[in-house]
Design a protein around this motif. Structure first.
Motif, short mmCIF file in Angstrom:
data_model
loop_
_atom_site.label_atom_id
_atom_site.label_comp_id
_atom_site.label_asym_id
_atom_site.label_seq_id
_atom_site.Cartn_x
_atom_site.Cartn_y
_atom_site.Cartn_z
N THR B 27 -4.93 9.21 -3.29
CA THR B 27 -5.99 8.51 -4.64
C THR B 27 -7.09 7.58 -3.14
N GLY B 28 -6.33 7.36 -2.57
CA GLY B 28 -7.60 5.90 -1.74
C GLY B 28 -6.91 4.72 -2.16
N GLU B 29 -6.56 4.95 -3.80
CA GLU B 29 -6.25 3.21 -3.58
C GLU B 29 -5.15 2.92 -2.87
N ILE B 30 -4.81 1.33 -2.71
CA ILE B 30 -3.40 1.03 -2.16
C ILE B 30 -3.35 -0.04 -3.25
N ARG B 31 -1.96 -0.23 -3.95
CA ARG B 31 -1.81 -1.46 -4.90
C ARG B 31 -0.42 -1.63 -3.98
N GLU B 32 -0.29 -3.33 -4.99
CA GLU B 32 0.87 -4.18 -3.80
C GLU B 32 1.78 -4.24 -5.45
N VAL B 33 3.04 -3.93 -4.66
CA VAL B 33 4.21 -4.82 -5.24
C VAL B 33 4.21 -6.04 -5.65
N PRO B 34 4.66 -6.39 -6.76
CA PRO B 34 4.83 -7.85 -6.47
C PRO B 34 6.22 -8.20 -5.63
N ILE B 35 6.16 -9.57 -5.31
CA ILE B 35 7.46 -10.25 -4.38
C ILE B 35 8.20 -10.01 -5.69
N PRO B 36 9.27 -10.09 -5.48
CA PRO B 36 10.89 -9.68 -6.43
C PRO B 36 12.00 -10.71 -5.67
N GLY B 304 9.81 13.36 -9.09
CA GLY B 304 10.26 12.40 -9.71
C GLY B 304 9.85 10.68 -9.63
N ILE B 305 8.68 10.43 -9.77
CA ILE B 305 8.52 9.51 -10.01
C ILE B 305 6.52 9.40 -11.03
N ALA B 306 6.91 8.50 -11.59
CA ALA B 306 6.09 8.74 -13.06
C ALA B 306 4.10 8.39 -12.17
N ASN B 307 3.47 7.32 -11.50
CA ASN B 307 2.91 7.12 -11.40
C ASN B 307 2.95 7.17 -9.46
N PRO B 308 2.56 8.07 -9.24
CA PRO B 308 2.68 8.28 -7.10
C PRO B 308 1.36 7.93 -7.22
N GLY B 309 1.29 7.33 -5.60
CA GLY B 309 0.27 6.46 -5.31
C GLY B 309 0.64 6.06 -4.01
N ASN B 310 0.32 5.02 -3.13
CA ASN B 310 0.31 4.50 -2.23
C ASN B 310 0.71 2.74 -2.35
N ALA B 324 10.01 1.25 -9.54
CA ALA B 324 9.79 0.42 -11.12
C ALA B 324 8.09 -0.27 -11.16
N CYS B 325 8.17 -0.25 -10.44
CA CYS B 325 6.06 -0.48 -9.97
C CYS B 325 5.10 0.56 -9.67
N ALA B 326 5.82 2.12 -9.48
CA ALA B 326 5.61 3.01 -9.90
C ALA B 326 5.09 3.62 -10.64
N GLY B 327 5.77 2.90 -11.53
CA GLY B 327 6.01 3.93 -13.07
C GLY B 327 7.35 3.69 -13.59
N GLY B 328 8.11 3.77 -12.39
CA GLY B 328 9.91 3.79 -12.62
C GLY B 328 9.77 5.88 -12.30
N ASP B 350 18.93 3.74 -4.73
CA ASP B 350 17.53 2.47 -4.46
C ASP B 350 17.57 1.06 -4.46
N ALA B 351 18.97 0.59 -4.47
CA ALA B 351 19.04 -0.34 -3.77
C ALA B 351 19.00 -0.96 -2.74
N LEU B 352 18.74 0.24 -2.12
CA LEU B 352 18.33 -0.20 -0.10
C LEU B 352 17.19 -0.79 -0.02
N PRO B 353 16.58 -1.49 0.22
CA PRO B 353 15.48 -2.06 1.24
C PRO B 353 14.23 -1.36 1.84
N VAL B 354 12.93 -1.35 1.30
CA VAL B 354 12.09 -0.79 2.49
C VAL B 354 12.12 -1.84 3.38
#
Lengths: 173, 507, 346
Positions: B27-36, B304-310, B324-328, B350-354
């Motif tokens: 979409t060209g948009e880059i969203r931020e994932v909050p600090i866990p 399998g992702i509710a809100n795909p994106g970057n 979760a940030c991508a809508g679960g 999915d407990a593994l880190p990025v």
């Protein structure tokens, strides 16, 4: 009459072919050393002497002589038997039942607490993989150890033991 | 900055036109994932050896503070991606193909995200010496961000030593689903160009090509616009045809220069240095703000992702938090793939880190195969050879591998296989060719290793035999010599001498 | 959350062996309709019988070898072998000959070597060659096309069926009365008698514009099916083009040199099994060479050998033997035509 001449011709052919084959077998015999080298190249070079010969090369020589079967190498296991069978154009057979079954690859380690520096294990090692001297602690160079277990018996304090090596996959990577 | 005509490109053998599946995330948009609450930072996020932790449990760390130092020439440092306290340093599962576990530094975040005071921007970056730049890049733990995570410092050093003449920026992103580089190019073309200019100047290179796949017109436009700010005569934009795997490093070098990276070699062997566009952006970020590599853009997508994106994701954030940030997840999420659908790694948890290598997370959709169909014998149709981008003959490799002719695999080019996965996709017999070749490579490595060991043992054994033979010969010779030299009458003579001695009798 | 393990690549292959084999079989459907139009129900009978026999033999072989019958049969390769055999064999052939051909194709050519994927020889052609040698007379009995102006005795359906199942013929009629020499036979005879091709053409009503009447139409539709397979990417152009080049180049030269005394390119293209061979038989992937250069050599060899056999050999057509000979050369061709790997000298 026809039958007689036919038999005669066939017998003649058989004779000539037989002579030619015998001659070929004599003159074209593969260099014995070459055969030994090629057999030796298929053996795992553990030098463990479990085959009853004092090392891999002597065993290779014995195979080349035709004195012994190709199924007497426990460390090599089925893979070595298969490779030898292919090389020598023989049937694949099971490992000789009188020999211990193939063990997982391992190396010897010395418990340095217990080692008394008697140096008896040094001459037992076929590949000089143990370093040490009288009254000094010994250690096994793990990378050189073939896992032949020949050093275990001479130790008077049983300070040597075999440990399984990590997966060779990881070591090779 | 100019753009090069596409007809000058060299033609890659083989390759496939794959369905893109990119629209959902691009979409060209880059969203931020909050600090866990918790960050999991493995010391091995890159190709090469693991870094050494330099913090202890209980230490307070700041955002951007180094927590593990690169070990050896082929490694990369790791930095805290937010401020907090180190609560554990322990071995944990990590997302990677070859190794399944590594030491991880676990940080309990404090939410303040305080920056480290040691962050050092590069002064006057466009005049930086090669040494200064390399040192800064090394300290910042920058690795290739295209997925392979090859340490950038090692690559640059090799390039300097080999004397490269061309810098190539890889904005091809040819695998389906992935759009993180596209998003980056659309949003940060200026930074990419700036990072490119820094590298060009530091390495003294006169030409650079930025390869952008022809299905990314927005990215192309962003670069054209950015050229007014950070334009440079040395930089050329090149449209790359949308054929997988044009974005492979060696493939891109061939497309752009016609030079073939030699078997087992690197692009620098033919004078080319290839970096992902993300790597150039990371260099720019380092130069301007001193920020080391602590975050990256990750495409989160799939049915399998509710809100795909970057998403811009700090390293060490658990994948579950990103999802979760991508809508679960939706009900289609049966499989989780890190990387693309052709070369990625399927994760089971999915407990593994990025990590630095994680360019894309796909929760599988219907286009992704859900089970291996039954395999049939190869019918030698040759389609796999037709599409192989390195002109291998997969059908011959498979036969050699399956029917135990391991030693012919080298001649058939097993090590040249780039594991792109194209052959699997065209195989009417549904043979898992790529996996077979991965297995074959491993088996071959083990075989070669074991043969080397056996050869060494044989040599040592034979030398020992010779030595012992020599010793035995020497001993025999000595005994013989003593025997020869001995006078049979010696004893009698000695006795006689004794008797003849004056005073001898008196004893 | 836990996820399933898997190995890359994760995208699904779009093709399958079964789909490919079915599509190749279906590509012969138009040709079968034309065949039926000119020569009657024999081709449909043959297709049905050959498919049934080939699938039957395949099932038997799989059962004997202890392999899963249903899943392996679903690769449809036995069906394709049957269809190809039906097109290769005369339509006027006793059933036991047809069944023998199917048995030789499936059992001898295929399962003896390990089943699909392992057969060095083209099963259909081996089956064909087997019965050609075993039943030479039956195998050279071809019906003339049912075209109005051709004057010949037409057997009734019942008489034809009687012959197919018993080999017997009603009293008063002979096999020779209802079968005709094909144009390929005629050209061979003519060459022996030093007849010019043009004289032959005007003398025999069997000739059409290029090849045999009726036959050349079947050829057109076989080529149409081949074109469809090319368009669909199921076969690649190398083999068909090379087969045709291997046959038509020497045929053209020969025709020019002899001043029209021998069959020219048009005649060879539309006679016998040229088009069937080029598009459907030589392109069997299992027994063909795999690299593009190898396929050119392989195809050219087939075309050339077939032309040599037609001109000087003991059989009117040579496609089957040419295919089998070149099958035998495939390992060698593959060895010497491996493409240069990118990044390697050789």
């Amino acid at each position: 009459m026809d039958i007689v001449s036919a038999i005669a011709v066939l017998a003649g052919i058989a004779l000539v072919a037989g002579l030619a084959l015998t001659l070929a077998a004599r003159t074209l015999q593969r260099d014995a050393d070459d055969v030994v080298e090629r057999i030796n190249a298929e053996l795992p070079q553990t030098q463990c002497a479990q085959c009853g010969f004092p090392g891999c090369r002597p065993y290779a020589e014995a195979i080349a002589q035709g004195d012994v079967d190709i199924n007497r190498c426990p460390p090599g296991g089925d893979a070595t038997i298969a490779a030898l069978a292919r090389l020598l154009d023989r049937d694949i057979i099971a490992l000789d039942a009188s020999l211990p079954p193939p063990a997982p690859p391992g190396v010897a380690i010395i418990d340095e607490e217990r080692c008394i520096g008697c140096a008896r294990c040094l001459p037992a090692c076929p590949v000089d993989a143990i370093v040490g001297a009288h009254q000094f602690m010994h250690t096994v160079v793990e990378d050189l150890c073939t896992g032949c277990e020949l050093c275990i018996a001479p130790c008077p304090v049983d300070c040597l033991e075999m440990v399984a090596t990590d997966d060779n996959a990881e070591r090779a990577a | 900055m100019t753009s090069a005509p596409t007809e000058n490109l060299h033609r890659l053998p083989g390759g496939l036109r794959l369905p893109g599946f990119k629209a959902q995330s691009a979409t060209g948009e880059i969203r931020e994932v909050p600090i866990p609450g918790t960050l999991i930072l493995p010391v091995r996020q890159h190709a090469g050896s693991a870094a050494q932790p330099i913090v202890a449990v209980g230490d307070r760390v700041m955002r951007g503070q180094p927590i593990a130092r690169a070990e050896g020439d082929f490694s990369a440092s790791v930095h805290a991606s937010s401020s907090g306290t180190v609560v554990a340093i322990e071995s944990r599962a990590i997302p990677a193909r070859e190794v399944s576990e590594a030491v991880c530094i676990i940080i309990e975040t404090d939410g303040a995200d305080t920056p480290w005071d040691g962050l050092a921007p590069i002064t006057n970056p466009l005049a930086a010496t090669p040494d200064a730049l390399l040192e800064a890049i090394g300290k910042a733990g920058i690795v290739g961000l295209g997925g392979a995570a090859f340490p950038t410092l090692a690559k640059l050093r090799h390039a300097v030593d080999a004397g490269v003449d061309t810098l190539i920026l890889n904005g091809v992103e040819c695998e389906p689903y992935i759009s993180c580089d596209d998003a980056l190019m659309r949003n940060q073309a200026v930074e990419i160009l700036f990072g490119t200019r820094i590298m060009l100047t530091a390495l003294g290179l006169r030409q650079c090509a930025i390869g952008i796949e022809s299905d990314k017109p927005e990215a192309w436009a962003a670069f054209t616009e950015a050229a007014s700010i950070e334009g440079d005569d040395r930089v050329q934009l090149v449209a790359i045809p949308t054929v997988y795997p044009s974005g492979g490093e060696d493939q891109l070098v061939y497309l752009l220069t016609g030079r073939e990276v030699p078997s087992g070699g690197f692009p620098s062997d033919v004078g080319a240095l290839v970096h992902n566009v993300g790597t150039a952006a990371a260099v720019a970020d380092l130069a301007l703000t001193g920020t080391p590599l602590i975050s990256r853009i990750v495409t989160v997508t799939g049915e399998g992702i509710a809100n795909p994106g970057n998403y811009r994701v700090r390293l060490g954030i658990p994948i579950a938090d990103v999802a979760a940030c991508a809508g679960g997840y939706t009900e289609h999420a049966k499989r989780l793939i890190m990387g693309g659908p052709m070369t990625g790694v399927a994760l089971t948890d999915d407990a593994l880190p990025v990590t630095k290598a994680c360019n894309c997370l796909i929760a599988t959709g219907p286009a992704v195969r859900t089970s291996f169909e039954p395999e049939r014998p190869c019918i030698r149709c040759g389609e796999c050879a037709r599409i192989c981008p390195v002109r291998l003959q997969p059908q011959q490799l498979l036969r050699a591998h399956r029917y135990g002719a391991g030693d012919t695999l080298d001649g058939l080019g097993l090590i040249d296989c780039i594991e792109c996965g194209c052959c699997d996709l065209v195989c009417p017999s549904h043979i898992p060719l790529t996996q077979s070749f991965r297995d074959a490579k491993l088996a071959r490595r083990i075989d070669v290793y074991e043969r080397e060991r056996a050869e060494r043992a044989r040599e040592r054994f034979e030398r020992r035999q010779e030595r012992e033979q020599a010793r035995a010969d020497a001993q025999a010779a000595e005994t013989e010599r003593l025997k020869q030299g001995a006078n049979p009458n010696a004893i009698a003579e000695i006795l006689a001498r004794k008797r003849g001695t004056p005073g001898g009798d008196e004893d | 959350m836990r996820f399933e393990p898997a190995l890359s690549p994760y995208l699904r292959p779009e093709t399958g062996v079964g789909a490919v084999m079915r599509e190749v079989s279906l590509a012969l459907l138009p040709a079968a309709v034309i065949y039926f139009f000119f020569f009657g129900f024999g081709i449909l009978f043959n297709i049905a019988l050959c498919i049934a026999a080939c699938v039957g033999f395949e099932a038997l072989a799989l059962k004997l070898r202890g392999l899963p019958v249903a899943t392996t049969l679903s690769d449809c390769s036995a069906i394709l072998t049957g269809v190809l055999l039906a097109f290769a064999l005369p339509t006027y052939l006793p059933v036991w000959v047809t069944i023998t051909a199917c048995g030789a194709a499936v059992l001898l050519a295929k399962h003896v070597y390990g089943g699909i994927g392992f057969n060095p020889f083209n099963p259909a052609m081996l089956g064909y060659a087997f019965v050609l040698i075993a039943f030479p007379v039956a195998m050279s009995s071809w019906l003339p096309p049912a075209i109005g102006d051709l004057d010949y005795v037409r057997p009734s359906v019942l008489e034809r069926l009687t012959y197919l199942f018993t080999g017997g013929w009603p009293a008063g009629l002979e096999l020779d009365a209802i079968t005709r020499a094909t144009p390929l036979d005629l050209v061979r005879t003519a060459a022996r008698d030093q007849l010019m091709l043009e004289e032959l053409r005007s003398a025999s009503p069997m000739f059409g514009d290029f090849g045999g009447r009726g036959w050349e139409w079947i050829g057109n539709f076989i080529a149409l099916g081949g074109g469809w397979l090319l368009y669909r990417g199921i076969i690649r152009w190398h083999i068909p083009v090379a087969v045709l080049a291997g046959m038509l180049i020497p045929a053209t030269l020969d025709s020019v040199i002899t001043g029209g005394a021998s069959g020219g390119p048009g005649f060879h293209l539309f006679s016998g099994a040229t088009l069937l061979g080029a598009f459907f038989i030589a392109t069997d992937p299992v027994s063909a060479a795999t690299s593009p250069r190898g396929r050119l050599i392989y195809g050219f060899g087939i075309g050339f050998i077939a032309w040599v056999i037609r001109k000087w050999g003991g059989y009117p057509d040579g496609i089957a033997f040419a295919v089998l000979l070149m099958n035998a050369a495939v390992p060698l061709i593959d060895h010497f035509t491996a493409p240069r790997i990118l990044g390697r000298e050789r």
